[in-house]
Design a protein around this motif. Structure first.
Motif, mmCIF file in Angstrom:
data_model
loop_
_atom_site.group_PDB
_atom_site.id
_atom_site.type_symbol
_atom_site.label_atom_id
_atom_site.label_comp_id
_atom_site.label_asym_id
_atom_site.label_seq_id
_atom_site.Cartn_x
_atom_site.Cartn_y
_atom_site.Cartn_z
ATOM 1 N N ARG A 46 0.836 -1.203 0.000
ATOM 2 C CA ARG A 46 0.000 0.000 0.000
ATOM 3 C C ARG A 46 0.872 1.254 0.000
ATOM 4 N NH1 ARG A 46 -2.167 -0.846 4.480
ATOM 5 N NH2 ARG A 46 -3.748 -2.251 3.711
ATOM 6 N N ASN A 47 1.904 1.264 0.823
ATOM 7 C CA ASN A 47 2.792 2.431 0.893
ATOM 8 C C ASN A 47 3.562 2.623 -0.407
ATOM 9 O OD1 ASN A 47 1.972 3.000 3.492
ATOM 10 N ND2 ASN A 47 3.634 1.854 4.433
ATOM 11 N N THR A 48 4.001 1.527 -1.011
ATOM 12 C CA THR A 48 4.702 1.607 -2.286
ATOM 13 C C THR A 48 3.780 2.143 -3.369
ATOM 14 O OG1 THR A 48 6.118 -0.240 -1.658
ATOM 15 C CG2 THR A 48 5.974 0.260 -4.008
ATOM 16 N N ALA A 166 -5.100 13.755 -1.036
ATOM 17 C CA ALA A 166 -5.588 12.543 -0.365
ATOM 18 C C ALA A 166 -4.445 11.565 -0.104
ATOM 19 C CB ALA A 166 -6.679 11.877 -1.199
ATOM 20 N N LEU A 167 -3.593 11.370 -1.104
ATOM 21 C CA LEU A 167 -2.476 10.435 -0.935
ATOM 22 C C LEU A 167 -1.469 10.952 0.090
ATOM 23 C CD1 LEU A 167 -1.891 9.325 -4.634
ATOM 24 C CD2 LEU A 167 -2.910 7.982 -2.787
ATOM 25 N N GLN A 168 -1.228 12.267 0.072
ATOM 26 C CA GLN A 168 -0.299 12.827 1.058
ATOM 27 C C GLN A 168 -0.868 12.714 2.466
ATOM 28 O OE1 GLN A 168 0.334 16.753 -0.671
ATOM 29 N NE2 GLN A 168 2.379 16.155 -1.344
ATOM 30 N N ALA A 172 0.895 10.669 5.418
ATOM 31 C CA ALA A 172 1.243 11.301 6.696
ATOM 32 C C ALA A 172 0.580 10.590 7.859
ATOM 33 C CB ALA A 172 0.846 12.770 6.679
ATOM 34 N N GLN A 173 -0.663 10.191 7.673
ATOM 35 C CA GLN A 173 -1.396 9.486 8.722
ATOM 36 C C GLN A 173 -0.742 8.131 9.012
ATOM 37 O OE1 GLN A 173 -5.400 8.181 7.674
ATOM 38 N NE2 GLN A 173 -6.125 8.999 9.623
ATOM 39 N N ASN A 174 -0.343 7.430 7.959
ATOM 40 C CA ASN A 174 0.292 6.129 8.112
ATOM 41 C C ASN A 174 1.665 6.279 8.778
ATOM 42 O OD1 ASN A 174 0.579 3.298 7.758
ATOM 43 N ND2 ASN A 174 1.906 3.702 6.031
ATOM 44 N N THR A 175 2.429 7.305 8.365
ATOM 45 C CA THR A 175 3.741 7.535 8.950
ATOM 46 C C THR A 175 3.621 7.899 10.411
ATOM 47 O OG1 THR A 175 4.547 8.258 6.820
ATOM 48 C CG2 THR A 175 5.869 8.864 8.724
#
Length: 179
Positions: A46-48, A166-168, A172-175
């Motif tokens: 997902r991150n990739t 949205a992707l950023q 950021a939320q995931n990080t």
């Protein structure tokens, strides 16, 4: 004393029950480890996907902004017109389309809207311009079609911006949650 008698009498059954419980506990532990490993793999995928799509969308946005700046500055010969590229930069999107479901639903929707908007934009360019004889990856725009293309490109920046934002935000939320 009776306990020791029964233990001695049924020692095979007791050893079998303890062994069976050990096997079950090992299987349960291995299944848990496997689930955690799969969840980590999907998070990595997902991150990739998010990073690759984000980079490609930014490239498209920057290219459109550059084209808009050139048109606004009048950096073209008005009589000869301007050549606008029709090759979309969407290799990452096309390569990862089967994995788009890894993204949250809202992110996937915005990304697909951005790419479909780019495809529609290219189709509209063919409607308002003419295919350049010397270079087939470009549409030649002259006169009023230049301002029409400029307006179309300005409208195209909105879905691109929404997808990038949205992707950023997801990134950021995931990080922020991962340590």
């Amino acid at each position: 004393m009776a306990f020791l008698y029964y233990l001695k009498e049924f020692q095979t059954l007791v050893a079998g029950a303890v062994g069976f419980a050990g096997v079950i506990a090992t299987l349960a532990h291995n299944a848990s480890v496997s689930r955690n490993q799969r969840a980590e793999e999907r998070a990595h995928e997902r991150n990739t996907l998010r990073a690759a799509l984000l980079a490609e969308l930014k490239i498209n946005r920057d290219a459109i902004r550059e084209n808009l700046d050139r048109v606004k500055e009048g950096a073209y010969d008005k009589a000869a017109g301007v050549l606008v590229p029709t090759d979309s930069i969407d290799d990452v999107y096309r390569a990862f389309l089967p994995q788009i479901g890894l993204l949250p639903e809202d992110d996937a929707s915005k990304v697909m809207t951005a790419y479909l908007s780019m495809e529609a934009h290219i189709a509209r360019l063919y409607l308002i311009g003419s295919v350049s004889g010397e270079v087939s990856q470009y549409v030649k725009l002259t006169g009023e079609s230049i301002s029409m293309a400029r307006d179309m490109q300005e409208r195209l920046l909105e879905p691109l911006g929404l997808a990038i934002d949205a992707l950023q935000a997801s990134s950021a939320q995931n990080t922020g949650t991962r340590k």
